[in-house]
Design an enzyme around this catalytic site. Structure first.
Site, short mmCIF file in Angstrom:
data_model
loop_
_atom_site.label_atom_id
_atom_site.label_comp_id
_atom_site.label_asym_id
_atom_site.label_seq_id
_atom_site.Cartn_x
_atom_site.Cartn_y
_atom_site.Cartn_z
N SER A 136 0.83 -1.21 0.00
CA SER A 136 0.00 0.00 0.00
C SER A 136 0.85 1.25 0.00
CB SER A 136 -0.92 -0.01 1.22
OG SER A 136 -0.21 -0.36 2.37
N ASN A 214 -3.79 6.01 -0.93
CA ASN A 214 -3.32 6.35 0.42
C ASN A 214 -2.72 7.73 0.52
OD1 ASN A 214 -4.20 4.15 1.95
ND2 ASN A 214 -2.61 2.86 1.06
N1 3HC Z 1 -15.30 -10.30 3.71
C1 3HC Z 1 -16.27 -10.55 2.81
N2 3HC Z 1 -17.45 -9.91 2.77
C2 3HC Z 1 -17.67 -8.98 3.71
C3 3HC Z 1 -16.70 -8.65 4.69
C4 3HC Z 1 -15.47 -9.36 4.67
N3 3HC Z 1 -14.48 -9.14 5.54
N4 3HC Z 1 -17.22 -7.68 5.47
C5 3HC Z 1 -18.44 -7.40 5.00
N5 3HC Z 1 -18.72 -8.17 3.93
C6 3HC Z 1 -19.94 -8.17 3.11
C7 3HC Z 1 -21.14 -8.63 3.88
O1 3HC Z 1 -21.24 -10.03 3.85
C8 3HC Z 1 -22.28 -7.96 3.13
O2 3HC Z 1 -22.57 -8.70 1.96
P1 3HC Z 1 -24.08 -8.76 1.34
O3 3HC Z 1 -24.43 -7.36 0.93
O4 3HC Z 1 -23.96 -9.71 0.19
O5 3HC Z 1 -24.94 -9.29 2.47
C9 3HC Z 1 -21.66 -6.63 2.68
O6 3HC Z 1 -20.25 -6.82 2.74
C10 3HC Z 1 -22.05 -5.49 3.58
O7 3HC Z 1 -21.65 -5.79 4.89
P2 3HC Z 1 -22.45 -5.39 6.23
O8 3HC Z 1 -23.90 -5.27 5.91
O9 3HC Z 1 -22.03 -6.30 7.32
O10 3HC Z 1 -21.84 -4.00 6.68
P3 3HC Z 1 -21.74 -2.61 5.93
O11 3HC Z 1 -22.86 -2.37 5.01
O12 3HC Z 1 -21.43 -1.65 7.01
O13 3HC Z 1 -20.44 -2.80 5.03
C11 3HC Z 1 -18.13 -2.44 4.73
C12 3HC Z 1 -19.20 -3.10 5.57
C13 3HC Z 1 -18.17 -3.02 3.30
C14 3HC Z 1 -16.80 -2.77 5.37
C15 3HC Z 1 -18.39 -0.90 4.68
O14 3HC Z 1 -18.51 -0.40 5.98
C16 3HC Z 1 -17.33 -0.12 3.95
O15 3HC Z 1 -17.33 -0.02 2.74
N6 3HC Z 1 -16.39 0.51 4.71
C17 3HC Z 1 -15.26 1.23 4.16
C18 3HC Z 1 -14.23 0.26 3.72
C19 3HC Z 1 -13.01 0.93 3.15
O16 3HC Z 1 -12.91 2.13 2.99
N7 3HC Z 1 -12.03 0.09 2.81
C20 3HC Z 1 -10.81 0.55 2.27
C21 3HC Z 1 -9.80 0.66 3.37
S1 3HC Z 1 -8.25 1.30 2.76
C22 3HC Z 1 -7.44 -0.07 2.22
O17 3HC Z 1 -7.86 -1.19 2.33
C23 3HC Z 1 -6.13 0.21 1.56
C24 3HC Z 1 -4.95 -0.02 2.45
O18 3HC Z 1 -3.79 0.20 1.71
C25 3HC Z 1 -4.92 0.81 3.70
#
Ligand code: 3HC
Length: 315
Positions: A136, A214
């Site tokens: 990252s 990032n």
């Molecule tokens: N693995 C697989 N599927 C997952 C999961 C995981 N760890 N976590 C959640 N899901 C799925 C759920 O099963 C659900 O699927 P469905 O719609 O088919 O039922 C869907 O995601 C939505 O989950 P929830 O209803 O439990 O919860 P939310 O609607 O709050 O979604 C989230 C959770 C997708 C994590 C959402 O909060 C989100 O988009 N957050 C921001 C994430 C983000 O910004 N990520 C980037 C981080 S930066 C990065 O990674 C880069 C690095 O370099 C730092």
């Protein structure tokens, strides 16, 4: 020859077998999507066999959910699961990776560890294999320079590319593609095509600190932590403002806990060190939290407390 291997493959891009190094959150997510959506065989490797076992259990959980939701039947789930195999401890040296077309390195953000892995991959992978990193923030040109076959002394820098996924990998639709200065254009094209086979949209970034994602995200999170430490507002009000005011799925402090505060700090340090620009200075509170072992969700304690695991004992 590499060309011969490509033409024998079933898919036009020649990628039938993928290896993933690192069975953490990212590595497991990448393995799952590669097997499920791209339909390739996946060999997963980690220095801890226990970590692989834990990861494969998570794959079972994810597949179980898909079946329960009616998105997949049992037979399909079993087929996906059977594509993912754990590499043995000395698999790389023992020729277990001889058929691998693309490897994605997804270990933690430590330059020395990644350099060692790239040198081992360059030594043991077949000549045509693409060497991708899910880093990252570490420079791809630096990693590419360490991709030297230890037996022949030959550089494989042209086959190295950045392949940056987002957490949770099965949900997030993006892959950031980063060519090193040395990357061959055909390698970049193949990597792009494979990310698309994994169902992802691809953006391309130059090999600069933090890439696109990032470079923008971490100063935003860092600024939220500074707002907290200087008493602008409570953590809840900072998060709610961004969540409801800007329609972000998570507020920045919750997101920091979710990513891992150690990861956030290490990316800010790279931005600061490599640009020398004080606008990237990590907040003091972020540093203190990491020193205390408050790493976010994974340790049970970050800006918020997570009950799934107890917080670490005081040092
Ligand atoms: N693995 C697989 N599927 C997952 C999961 C995981 N760890 N976590 C959640 N899901 C799925 C759920 O099963 C659900 O699927 P469905 O719609 O088919 O039922 C869907 O995601 C939505 O989950 P929830 O209803 O439990 O919860 P939310 O609607 O709050 O979604 C989230 C959770 C997708 C994590 C959402 O909060 C989100 O988009 N957050 C921001 C994430 C983000 O910004 N990520 C980037 C981080 S930066 C990065 O990674 C880069 C690095 O370099 C730092």
């Amino acid at each position: 020859s590499p060309a011969c291997k490509r033409s024998l493959s079933t898919d036009a891009d020649g990628i039938d077998k993928v290896a993933v190094i690192g069975a953490g959150q990212m590595g497991i997510g990448i393995s799952y999507v590669a097997a499920k959506t791209a339909g390739v065989d996946v060999l997963i490797s980690d220095r801890s066999a226990q970590q692989i076992t834990k990861g494969l259990q998570f794959v079972d959980t994810l597949l179980g959910k898909e079946v329960k939701k009616g998105k997949m039947n049992n037979e399909e789930a079993n087929r996906v699961r059977s594509r993912i195999k754990a590499a043995s401890e000395n698999g790389l040296q023992d020729g277990e990776f001889a058929e691998v077309d693309l490897v994605v390195e997804a270990v933690s953000e430590n330059l020395a560890v990644k350099q060692t892995i790239f040198s081992q991959l360059a030594t043991h992978l077949p000549p045509h294999a693409i060497l991708a990193s899910n880093t990252s923030s570490i420079s791809l040109s630096t990693l590419a320079a360490s991709a030297i076959d230890q037996k022949t002394g030959q550089s494989r820098a042209r086959q190295v590319v950045g392949f940056h996924f987002f957490n949770p990998v099965p949900v997030m639709k993006l892959v950031e593609l980063i060519p090193a200065l040395q990357t061959d254009p055909s390698v970049l094209d193949t990597a792009r095509g494979f990310a698309e086979r994994m169902g992802k949209t691809v953006t391309q970034s130059a090999d600069t600190p933090g890439f696109i994602s990032n470079r923008l995200l971490m100063p935003f999170i860092n600024e939220a932590i500074i707002a907290l430490e200087t008493g602008v507002a409570t953590k809840e009000d900072i998060d709610t403002t961004l969540k409801l005011g800007m329609n972000h799925p998570m507020g920045p402090l919750t997101l920091a806990d979710f990513i891992g505060l150690d990861t956030c700090l290490s990316i800010m340090e790279v931005l600061m060190r490599e640009t020398g620009d004080s606008k990237y200075r990590p907040s003091v509170l972020l540093g203190r939290m990491v020193s205390a072992g408050y790493l976010g969700k994974k340790s049970g304690q970050g800006f918020y407390t997570y009950t799934a695991r107890p917080p670490p004992p005081p040092q």
